[in-house]
Design a protein around this motif. Structure first.
Motif, short mmCIF file in Angstrom:
data_model
loop_
_atom_site.label_atom_id
_atom_site.label_comp_id
_atom_site.label_asym_id
_atom_site.label_seq_id
_atom_site.Cartn_x
_atom_site.Cartn_y
_atom_site.Cartn_z
N LEU A 156 0.80 -1.22 0.00
CA LEU A 156 0.00 0.00 0.00
C LEU A 156 0.84 1.28 0.00
N TYR A 157 2.13 1.14 0.25
CA TYR A 157 3.00 2.32 0.39
C TYR A 157 4.37 2.01 -0.19
N ASP A 158 4.98 3.04 -0.75
CA ASP A 158 6.37 2.92 -1.18
C ASP A 158 7.05 4.28 -1.00
N ASP A 159 8.34 4.25 -0.69
CA ASP A 159 9.08 5.47 -0.35
C ASP A 159 8.97 6.56 -1.41
N GLU A 160 9.06 6.18 -2.66
CA GLU A 160 9.05 7.17 -3.75
C GLU A 160 7.67 7.76 -4.00
N LYS A 161 6.67 6.91 -4.06
CA LYS A 161 5.33 7.35 -4.47
C LYS A 161 4.39 7.62 -3.29
N GLY A 162 4.77 7.17 -2.11
CA GLY A 162 3.88 7.32 -0.96
C GLY A 162 2.78 6.27 -1.00
N PHE A 163 1.61 6.63 -0.52
CA PHE A 163 0.48 5.70 -0.51
C PHE A 163 -0.11 5.55 -1.90
N ASP A 164 -0.49 4.34 -2.24
CA ASP A 164 -1.25 4.10 -3.46
C ASP A 164 -2.72 4.19 -3.06
N VAL A 165 -3.31 5.34 -3.31
CA VAL A 165 -4.67 5.63 -2.85
C VAL A 165 -5.67 4.60 -3.36
N HIS A 166 -5.52 4.18 -4.60
CA HIS A 166 -6.45 3.21 -5.18
C HIS A 166 -6.36 1.86 -4.48
N LYS A 167 -5.14 1.43 -4.17
CA LYS A 167 -4.97 0.15 -3.49
C LYS A 167 -5.48 0.23 -2.05
N VAL A 168 -5.21 1.33 -1.37
CA VAL A 168 -5.72 1.51 -0.01
C VAL A 168 -7.24 1.46 -0.04
N HIS A 169 -7.83 2.15 -1.00
CA HIS A 169 -9.29 2.16 -1.12
C HIS A 169 -9.82 0.75 -1.39
N HIS A 170 -9.15 0.05 -2.26
CA HIS A 170 -9.56 -1.31 -2.58
C HIS A 170 -9.46 -2.21 -1.33
N ASP A 215 5.12 16.87 3.68
CA ASP A 215 6.16 17.89 3.81
C ASP A 215 7.40 17.38 4.54
N SER A 216 7.34 16.15 5.05
CA SER A 216 8.48 15.58 5.77
C SER A 216 9.43 14.86 4.81
N ASP A 217 10.72 14.96 5.11
CA ASP A 217 11.73 14.23 4.33
C ASP A 217 11.85 12.78 4.79
N ASP A 218 11.25 12.47 5.93
CA ASP A 218 11.35 11.14 6.54
C ASP A 218 10.17 10.28 6.08
N SER A 219 10.47 9.21 5.34
CA SER A 219 9.39 8.37 4.81
C SER A 219 8.63 7.65 5.92
N ILE A 234 7.87 8.97 8.82
CA ILE A 234 6.90 9.97 9.31
C ILE A 234 5.76 10.14 8.31
N ARG A 235 6.08 10.18 7.02
CA ARG A 235 5.02 10.31 6.00
C ARG A 235 4.04 9.15 6.09
N ALA A 236 4.57 7.94 6.19
CA ALA A 236 3.71 6.75 6.27
C ALA A 236 2.91 6.76 7.57
N TYR A 237 3.53 7.13 8.67
CA TYR A 237 2.85 7.18 9.96
C TYR A 237 1.70 8.18 9.93
N ARG A 238 1.97 9.38 9.48
CA ARG A 238 0.93 10.42 9.48
C ARG A 238 -0.24 10.05 8.57
N GLY A 239 0.07 9.55 7.40
CA GLY A 239 -1.00 9.12 6.50
C GLY A 239 -1.78 7.95 7.07
N GLY A 240 -1.06 6.99 7.64
CA GLY A 240 -1.71 5.81 8.22
C GLY A 240 -2.57 6.15 9.42
N ILE A 241 -2.06 7.02 10.30
CA ILE A 241 -2.83 7.43 11.47
C ILE A 241 -4.08 8.19 11.05
N CYS A 242 -3.95 9.03 10.07
CA CYS A 242 -5.12 9.75 9.55
C CYS A 242 -6.16 8.75 9.05
N LEU A 243 -5.73 7.78 8.27
CA LEU A 243 -6.63 6.77 7.74
C LEU A 243 -7.28 5.97 8.87
#
Length: 150
Positions: free
Chosen positions: A80-94, A120-124, A126-135
């Motif tokens: 569902l997530y990769d460092d370069e692209k971040g979350f794959d919204v379609h896969k998460v939704h699926h 906005d974070s350079d740390d992947s 943190i990006r995954a954590y914030r997106g995941g916690i939001c979800l």
């Protein structure tokens, strides 16, 4: 000429829908066993302490470095997530909606919004954590239910 333009417009619409629906075509919804395997792998890989593991089992994720990277690891393991692209919204939704995916509904909009959390974070981690916690905070019941069936 107007028939040609109408036909061409129809082709564009069909192709746009086809491209849009293909985003999750290769994604297989993960089971409870897949989640358990991902959890075990990430706990081992990151050497997560037992007290944190117990919190994670209750869907509690403290805001600390180990947890940030743990969630990133889980999302990566589930595809569902990769460092370069971040979350794959379609896969998460699926994953969350199962076979009832409508990429134009409010759930999709929420997932898109959450996927941008931490961008906005350079740390992947943190990006995954914030997106995941939001979800998780916005859709905990759906997230949990998506892993109930085998």
């Amino acid at each position: 000429m107007k028939y040609f333009i109408a036909f061409l417009s129809l082709i564009v619409v069909v192709l746009a829908y086809h491209d849009h629906s293909e985003h999750h075509a290769d994604y297989v919804v993960k089971s409870k066993e897949d989640l358990a395997h991902a959890r075990d792998h990430c706990v081992s890989k990151l050497t997560i302490a037992d007290d944190l593991v117990e919190k994670y089992k209750k869907w509690e994720y403290p805001d600390d470095e180990k947890t940030h990277c743990y969630l990133k690891c889980i999302f990566e393991e589930l595809g569902l997530y990769d460092d370069e692209k971040g979350f794959d919204v379609h896969k998460v939704h699926h994953q969350v909606a199962g076979d009832k995916v409508d990429h134009f509904d409010d759930l999709h909009k929420t997932i898109e919004s959450c996927a941008k959390e931490g961008a906005d974070s350079d740390d992947s981690c943190i990006r995954a954590y914030r997106g995941g916690i939001c979800l998780i905070n916005n859709n905990l019941t759906l997230v949990k239910q998506s892993f109930v069936s085998d």
